[in-house]
Write a protein that holds these residues in place. Structure first.
Motif, short mmCIF file in Angstrom:
data_model
loop_
_atom_site.label_atom_id
_atom_site.label_comp_id
_atom_site.label_asym_id
_atom_site.label_seq_id
_atom_site.Cartn_x
_atom_site.Cartn_y
_atom_site.Cartn_z
N VAL A 63 0.73 -1.19 0.05
CA VAL A 63 -0.03 -0.07 -0.23
C VAL A 63 0.82 1.33 -0.11
N ALA A 64 0.83 2.05 -0.85
CA ALA A 64 1.75 3.21 -1.21
C ALA A 64 0.83 4.47 -0.57
N ALA A 65 1.65 5.64 -0.64
CA ALA A 65 0.84 6.85 0.18
C ALA A 65 -0.65 7.09 -0.95
N PRO A 66 -1.75 7.41 0.01
CA PRO A 66 -2.84 7.89 -0.81
C PRO A 66 -2.53 8.92 -2.03
N LEU A 67 -3.47 8.57 -2.99
CA LEU A 67 -3.48 9.11 -4.18
C LEU A 67 -4.81 9.47 -4.79
N LEU A 68 -5.26 10.65 -4.80
CA LEU A 68 -6.79 11.05 -5.50
C LEU A 68 -6.48 11.41 -7.07
N ARG A 69 -6.84 10.68 -7.94
CA ARG A 69 -6.91 11.00 -9.14
C ARG A 69 -8.17 11.48 -9.70
N HIS A 86 -21.71 15.73 -13.36
CA HIS A 86 -21.89 16.62 -14.45
C HIS A 86 -22.38 17.82 -13.92
N LEU A 87 -21.55 18.84 -14.05
CA LEU A 87 -21.94 20.25 -13.57
C LEU A 87 -22.15 21.07 -14.70
N TYR A 88 -23.35 22.07 -14.66
CA TYR A 88 -23.65 22.85 -15.55
C TYR A 88 -23.81 24.37 -15.06
N ALA A 89 -22.98 25.20 -15.69
CA ALA A 89 -22.84 26.51 -15.11
C ALA A 89 -22.60 27.61 -16.45
N GLY A 90 -22.81 28.87 -16.15
CA GLY A 90 -22.73 30.02 -17.07
C GLY A 90 -23.86 30.30 -18.03
N PRO A 91 -23.83 31.60 -18.43
CA PRO A 91 -25.15 31.78 -19.22
C PRO A 91 -25.53 30.89 -20.29
N VAL A 92 -24.70 30.09 -20.70
CA VAL A 92 -25.29 28.92 -21.75
C VAL A 92 -25.30 27.51 -21.21
N GLU A 93 -25.11 27.34 -20.00
CA GLU A 93 -24.95 26.07 -19.16
C GLU A 93 -23.80 25.12 -19.70
N ARG A 94 -22.55 25.68 -19.85
CA ARG A 94 -21.63 24.90 -20.13
C ARG A 94 -21.47 23.53 -19.05
N GLU A 95 -20.95 22.43 -19.81
CA GLU A 95 -20.94 21.17 -18.97
C GLU A 95 -19.53 20.93 -18.58
N LEU A 96 -19.26 20.69 -17.30
CA LEU A 96 -18.04 20.02 -16.76
C LEU A 96 -18.35 18.63 -16.13
N MET A 97 -17.60 17.71 -16.58
CA MET A 97 -17.76 16.33 -15.86
C MET A 97 -16.38 15.94 -15.43
N TYR A 98 -16.74 15.19 -14.20
CA TYR A 98 -15.31 14.68 -13.67
C TYR A 98 -15.69 13.54 -12.90
N ARG A 99 -14.92 12.63 -12.63
CA ARG A 99 -14.68 11.25 -11.78
C ARG A 99 -13.19 11.35 -10.99
N CYS A 100 -13.62 10.98 -9.91
CA CYS A 100 -12.15 10.89 -9.13
C CYS A 100 -12.07 9.30 -8.63
N THR A 101 -10.78 8.94 -8.49
CA THR A 101 -10.47 7.52 -7.91
C THR A 101 -9.48 7.84 -6.68
N LEU A 102 -9.62 7.00 -5.83
CA LEU A 102 -8.82 7.01 -4.76
C LEU A 102 -7.98 5.70 -4.55
N GLU A 103 -6.72 5.74 -4.13
CA GLU A 103 -6.04 4.43 -3.91
C GLU A 103 -4.97 4.65 -2.69
N GLY A 104 -4.13 3.51 -2.44
CA GLY A 104 -3.26 3.57 -1.49
C GLY A 104 -3.48 3.96 -0.17
N VAL A 105 -4.80 4.03 0.35
CA VAL A 105 -5.26 4.23 1.58
C VAL A 105 -5.03 2.74 2.34
N ALA A 106 -4.29 3.09 3.64
CA ALA A 106 -4.00 1.90 4.54
C ALA A 106 -5.15 1.91 5.69
N SER A 107 -5.29 0.57 5.93
CA SER A 107 -6.37 0.20 6.77
C SER A 107 -6.26 0.59 8.09
#
Length: 146
Positions: free
Chosen positions: A33-39, A125-146
């Motif tokens: 198990v390495a150090a935690p990493l959020l990607r 999925h996030l929508y913002a601005g005058p013409v509702e621009r779309e931003l998408m994201y997803r995050c993974t987590l790894e390396g968390v010790a018990s």
């Protein structure tokens, strides 16, 4: 009768060899198990940015990242290699005067102990601005010790 091996070159008994292999197998997950990493994979207008965050003690110096000149994204993981205190994700609309917060997501322990990445956020999925621009994201987590 002494059951200890006096000759280090003498072959190990089958029982001793099995015990050594079992002990090694039990200790292996603790050492891998390495150090935690959020990607985070953040997508806007057909371009995907990969943003990585490691544990920090102070969240304030962590800079946000420009996403296509329309959004900013900031991923903060507070803690150390042994323990993650919390994770916060910020998405901003990059407005002319100053960035406008669109979403703040908070994640608190317990986090799943895992050396391999697992999906923490789901796909957002996030929508913002005058013409509702779309931003998408997803995050993974790894390396968390018990």
């Amino acid at each position: 009768m002494n059951h200890l091996r006096s000759n280090p070159r003498a072959p190990m008994s089958r029982t001793a060899r099995r015990a050594a292999l079992t002990l090694a197998a039990l200790l292996l997950p603790l050492t891998t198990v390495a150090a935690p990493l959020l990607r985070c994979q953040v997508a806007y207008a057909g371009t995907t940015h990969v943003i990585e965050a490691s544990p920090v003690s102070d969240p304030y110096p962590v800079a946000s990242v420009d996403i296509g000149g329309r959004f900013r994204f900031k991923a903060v993981m507070v803690g150390d290699a042994a323990h993650v205190e919390y994770i916060k994700l910020y998405a901003y609309l990059d407005a002319s005067r100053q960035p406008i917060l669109v979403q703040q997501a908070n994640y608190l322990p317990p986090f799943r102990a895992s050396a391999t990445p697992y999906l923490l956020t789901g796909e957002q999925h996030l929508y913002a601005g005058p013409v509702e621009r779309e931003l998408m994201y997803r995050c993974t987590l790894e390396g968390v010790a018990s």
